[in-house]
Design a protein around this motif. Structure first.
Motif, PDB file in Angstrom:
ATOM      1  N   TYR A  97       0.845  -1.191   0.000  1.00 18.31           N
ATOM      2  CA  TYR A  97       0.000   0.000   0.000  1.00 18.31           C
ATOM      3  C   TYR A  97       0.882   1.245   0.000  1.00 18.31           C
ATOM      4  CZ  TYR A  97      -3.396  -3.407   1.847  1.00 18.31           C
ATOM      5  OH  TYR A  97      -4.181  -4.501   2.040  1.00 18.31           O
ATOM      6  N   SER A 137      -5.066   1.347   6.493  1.00 20.15           N
ATOM      7  CA  SER A 137      -4.317   0.207   5.955  1.00 20.15           C
ATOM      8  C   SER A 137      -4.572  -1.075   6.748  1.00 20.15           C
ATOM      9  CB  SER A 137      -2.819   0.516   5.894  1.00 20.15           C
ATOM     10  OG  SER A 137      -2.324   0.802   7.177  1.00 20.15           O
ATOM     11  N   TRP A 174      -7.708  -2.347   5.129  1.00 22.99           N
ATOM     12  CA  TRP A 174      -7.390  -2.906   3.810  1.00 22.99           C
ATOM     13  C   TRP A 174      -6.737  -4.272   3.938  1.00 22.99           C
ATOM     14  CZ3 TRP A 174      -4.250   1.992   1.985  1.00 22.99           C
ATOM     15  CH2 TRP A 174      -5.113   3.094   1.984  1.00 22.99           C
ATOM     16  N   THR A 207      -2.851  -3.853  -3.936  1.00 20.79           N
ATOM     17  CA  THR A 207      -2.437  -2.463  -3.735  1.00 20.79           C
ATOM     18  C   THR A 207      -3.637  -1.737  -3.112  1.00 20.79           C
ATOM     19  OG1 THR A 207      -3.128  -1.954  -5.998  1.00 20.79           O
ATOM     20  CG2 THR A 207      -0.815  -2.525  -5.653  1.00 20.79           C
ATOM     21  N   ASN A 208      -3.527  -0.422  -2.949  1.00 21.59           N
ATOM     22  CA  ASN A 208      -4.629   0.332  -2.336  1.00 21.59           C
ATOM     23  C   ASN A 208      -5.964   0.011  -3.013  1.00 21.59           C
ATOM     24  OD1 ASN A 208      -2.277   1.626  -1.461  1.00 21.59           O
ATOM     25  ND2 ASN A 208      -3.306   3.616  -1.328  1.00 21.59           N
TER      26      ASN A 208
END
Ligand SMILES: [Zn+2]
Ligand SMILES: [Zn+2]
Lengths: 179, 179
Positions: free
Chosen positions: A103, A150, A153, A171-172
């Motif tokens: 991230y 994060s 996520w 990824t993000n």
């Protein structure tokens, strides 16, 4: 400790010899304050069907829950950094399995390398940066009290690939691509 | 430019308040020189069956061939850094495909994030850090004149997953795990 460089008091911008962009240069001592992105290393650590979380004893987000993660130190691989952080925050001995996600938080120039890991023994206790530590089933996770985006996520992406191996790291999430 | 901090002349080691390990602290101005790992972002860039290489115009390894790669700047994602480096070194417009590998060079605290990428047009020319740039078939690669071990690793790993997608990124080859 007084730190004139941290305060930005002494810095003016200038392009050093041989460089191609402006840097912060100290008016007092000539120090060039190269600002580099920083790496955060962390892991989603499982013990059976439970996930290790730590409640932060320090700012930012004191009192909120996080997966073990922190700034990578020099002469460490990101996997080694993730292992160290798990030990520092929860005296957790872990085995790194694979890279779950990379991230970025561009605004503050952080690159987060999040691994999947296995807890080798449930002999865990809070380290100095944790108020408490615990093992949570998916349903028990304190979703409203997680410390950072994060962490959300990583937990969500962990869930997406549970039981899978050999995947490209996440990824993000798209709606957070440019944070 | 004189830089007393780079020279390490002014530094002594001390554990700053609230920290848990020794850092380099400037005797003159109190500046704490936190040393952080640095991120290198690069890519194996293809155009049809050819691979983009750049011959370095600068030290270290001046005159040797490399894939486009360099230090990540603040406020960049690693993928954006890899795109910028390809443009700076070869005026190459590229599209990032996926993360090929994460290498570490612990001795010098570098984390290399290497992507696979596609060259969008063969309109390339040497940037200021390159003597020349070129597109090479696998057999044409100047294997004995590559600049860095990580260039070897990235090309080899690229070859291993040619035509594949959705793989876990590579790490250092086993015999180079602890460099
Ligand atoms: Zn200074
Ligand atoms: Zn100083």
């Amino acid at each position: 400790m007084t730190n004139p460089h941290d305060e930005h008091e002494n810095f003016s911008t200038a392009i050093p010899d041989g460089d191609d962009r402006e840097r912060l240069v100290c008016r007092e001592c000539g120090f060039i304050n190269y600002q580099n992105p920083k790496i955060i290393a962390g892991s989603v650590v499982t013990f059976g069907d439970k996930i290790l979380l730590c409640r932060r004893s320090i700012e930012p987000r004191k009192g909120k829950w996080t997966i073990p993660a922190g700034f990578l130190e020099v002469h460490e691989t990101p996997a080694e950094g993730a292992m160290r952080e798990a030990y520092e925050e929860a005296t957790a001995s872990i085995e790194i399995l694979d890279l779950l996600a990379v991230y970025t938080v561009k605004r503050i120039s952080q690159v987060h390398m999040m691994y999947r890991a296995k807890l080798l023994s449930d002999d865990i206790k809070p380290g100095i940066e944790s108020l408490e530590v615990g093992l949570f089933t998916w349903e028990e996770i304190p979703w409203d009290d997680l410390a950072f985006p994060s962490v959300h996520w990583a937990l969500g992406h962990f869930r997406e690939v549970e039981g899978k191996a050999g995947f490209a790291p996440f990824t993000n999430p798209a709606e957070w691509a440019d944070v």
